[in-house]
Design an enzyme around this catalytic site. Structure first.
Site, PDB file in Angstrom:
ATOM      1  N   ASN A 117       0.849  -1.190   0.000  1.00  0.00           N
ATOM      2  CA  ASN A 117       0.000   0.000   0.000  1.00  0.00           C
ATOM      3  C   ASN A 117       0.895   1.254   0.000  1.00  0.00           C
ATOM      4  OD1 ASN A 117      -1.529   2.211   0.857  1.00  0.00           O
ATOM      5  ND2 ASN A 117      -2.892   0.963   2.110  1.00  0.00           N
ATOM      6  N   HIS A 150       0.283   4.373   0.281  1.00  0.00           N
ATOM      7  CA  HIS A 150      -0.035   5.352   1.333  1.00  0.00           C
ATOM      8  C   HIS A 150       0.628   4.949   2.643  1.00  0.00           C
ATOM      9  CE1 HIS A 150      -3.017   7.648  -0.865  1.00  0.00           C
ATOM     10  NE2 HIS A 150      -3.483   6.499  -1.340  1.00  0.00           N
ATOM     11  N   ASP A 172      -1.079  -4.393  10.820  1.00  0.00           N
ATOM     12  CA  ASP A 172      -2.471  -4.591  10.490  1.00  0.00           C
ATOM     13  C   ASP A 172      -3.219  -3.533  11.282  1.00  0.00           C
ATOM     14  OD1 ASP A 172      -4.412  -5.858   8.974  1.00  0.00           O
ATOM     15  OD2 ASP A 172      -5.072  -7.047  10.677  1.00  0.00           O
ATOM     16  N   TYR A 204     -10.900   5.045   5.507  1.00  0.00           N
ATOM     17  CA  TYR A 204     -11.988   5.709   6.224  1.00  0.00           C
ATOM     18  C   TYR A 204     -11.612   7.137   6.648  1.00  0.00           C
ATOM     19  CZ  TYR A 204     -13.689   0.869   6.580  1.00  0.00           C
ATOM     20  OH  TYR A 204     -14.115  -0.414   6.308  1.00  0.00           O
ATOM     21  N   LYS A 239      -1.966  14.083  10.575  1.00  0.00           N
ATOM     22  CA  LYS A 239      -2.274  12.659  10.759  1.00  0.00           C
ATOM     23  C   LYS A 239      -1.035  11.886  11.220  1.00  0.00           C
ATOM     24  CE  LYS A 239      -4.084   8.548   8.581  1.00  0.00           C
ATOM     25  NZ  LYS A 239      -4.391   7.804   7.371  1.00  0.00           N
TER      26      LYS A 239
HETATM   27  P1  IMP Z   1      -4.778  -3.366   6.511  1.00  0.00           P
HETATM   28  O1  IMP Z   1      -4.091  -2.882   7.761  1.00  0.00           O
HETATM   29  O2  IMP Z   1      -3.967  -3.156   5.279  1.00  0.00           O
HETATM   30  O3  IMP Z   1      -5.375  -4.705   6.648  1.00  0.00           O
HETATM   31  O4  IMP Z   1      -5.994  -2.383   6.266  1.00  0.00           O
HETATM   32  C1  IMP Z   1      -6.966  -2.166   7.186  1.00  0.00           C
HETATM   33  C2  IMP Z   1      -8.033  -1.256   6.630  1.00  0.00           C
HETATM   34  O5  IMP Z   1      -8.405  -0.391   7.694  1.00  0.00           O
HETATM   35  C3  IMP Z   1      -7.596  -0.348   5.486  1.00  0.00           C
HETATM   36  O6  IMP Z   1      -7.812  -0.916   4.234  1.00  0.00           O
HETATM   37  C4  IMP Z   1      -8.508   0.837   5.695  1.00  0.00           C
HETATM   38  O7  IMP Z   1      -9.766   0.566   5.147  1.00  0.00           O
HETATM   39  C5  IMP Z   1      -8.614   0.887   7.200  1.00  0.00           C
HETATM   40  N1  IMP Z   1      -7.566   1.767   7.742  1.00  0.00           N
HETATM   41  C6  IMP Z   1      -6.456   1.414   8.432  1.00  0.00           C
HETATM   42  N2  IMP Z   1      -5.727   2.500   8.749  1.00  0.00           N
HETATM   43  C7  IMP Z   1      -6.405   3.542   8.230  1.00  0.00           C
HETATM   44  C8  IMP Z   1      -6.134   4.947   8.215  1.00  0.00           C
HETATM   45  O8  IMP Z   1      -5.119   5.463   8.706  1.00  0.00           O
HETATM   46  N3  IMP Z   1      -7.050   5.705   7.589  1.00  0.00           N
HETATM   47  C9  IMP Z   1      -8.172   5.204   7.022  1.00  0.00           C
HETATM   48  N4  IMP Z   1      -8.451   3.918   6.984  1.00  0.00           N
HETATM   49  C10 IMP Z   1      -7.572   3.087   7.602  1.00  0.00           C
END
Ligand code: IMP
Length: 195
Positions: free
Chosen positions: A16, A18, A74, A154, A175
């Site tokens: 990712n 970002h 995660d 989000y 942020k």
């Molecule tokens: P993972 O940690 O890649 O499994 O993603 C968890 C999911 O939580 C992401 O795809 C977002 O939808 C959400 N998420 C996690 N951190 C953030 C953040 O900093 N901003 C907005 N959404 C987040």
């Protein structure tokens, strides 16, 4: 147990862009970063029931594939009125960010309790079966409608405690000081400094 020593490079278990940018901005310093994408074209499925389970699976896999110290995270959004949903399923709560946000807002229609928390778990896996865990939480509220355009996921509906704007309106500088990932990474940074 293997002793943790200062790493020259760390492999990030994410693709990712970002997240990679946020991790680099917060950790900075002299460490070189690589991505699991530099080693392998496939991703690990997130099938665990907790953030720690998923993070550990990704960290162990990335260490196995790269043979180098690896950092996995995660994260998820835990909404009080939805009994902690979407939580560990945040990334899979809809087919894209728009759909996920719409679903959450619909579920919270007429709900007065807007309290929510972003949580992040980082696992630094530096030797076979050896790792350290770093957690961070950012409390806040779910907005009535999406606002702002920066960030991802989000961000347009999350208003961190003490602010009136969403993460997407506040921008990455703010942020990266107060987010769940920032808090966990600042702990990880301190750990690296003390090695
Ligand atoms: P993972 O940690 O890649 O499994 O993603 C968890 C999911 O939580 C992401 O795809 C977002 O939808 C959400 N998420 C996690 N951190 C953030 C953040 O900093 N901003 C907005 N959404 C987040």
């Amino acid at each position: 147990m293997a002793r943790s020593v200062k790493p020259r490079s760390i492999v990030l278990a994410t693709r990712n862009p970002h997240k990679i940018a946020e991790i680099k901005a917060i950790l900075g310093g002299r460490i070189q970063y690589e991505s699991i994408g530099d080693f392998l074209g496939i991703s690990v499925k997130e099938a665990g029931r907790t953030l720690v389970d998923n993070s550990l699976t990704k960290a162990a896999f990335t260490f196995k594939v790269s043979g180098k110290p690896s950092l996995a995270d995660d994260s998820g959004l835990f909404i009080e009125a939805l009994d902690g949903k979407p939580g560990v399923y945040s990334a899979r709560y809809g087919s894209d960010d728009n759909e996920r946000i719409t679903k959450v807002l619909k579920q919270l229609a007429n709900e007065k309790n807007r309290r929510a928390s972003f949580k992040a778990v980082f696992i630094y896996y530096y030797a076979p079966n050896t790792y350290a865990v770093f957690e961070g939480e950012c409390r806040g509220m779910i907005a009535d409608e999406p606002r702002g355009s920066s960030g991802f996921g989000y961000d347009p509906i999350f208003i961190p405690k003490g602010y009136s704007k969403t993460f997407a309106e506040l921008g990455e500088k703010v942020k990266n000081r107060i987010s769940h990932r920032a808090k966990a990474l600042i702990r990880f940074k301190k750990y690296l400094t003390n090695l």
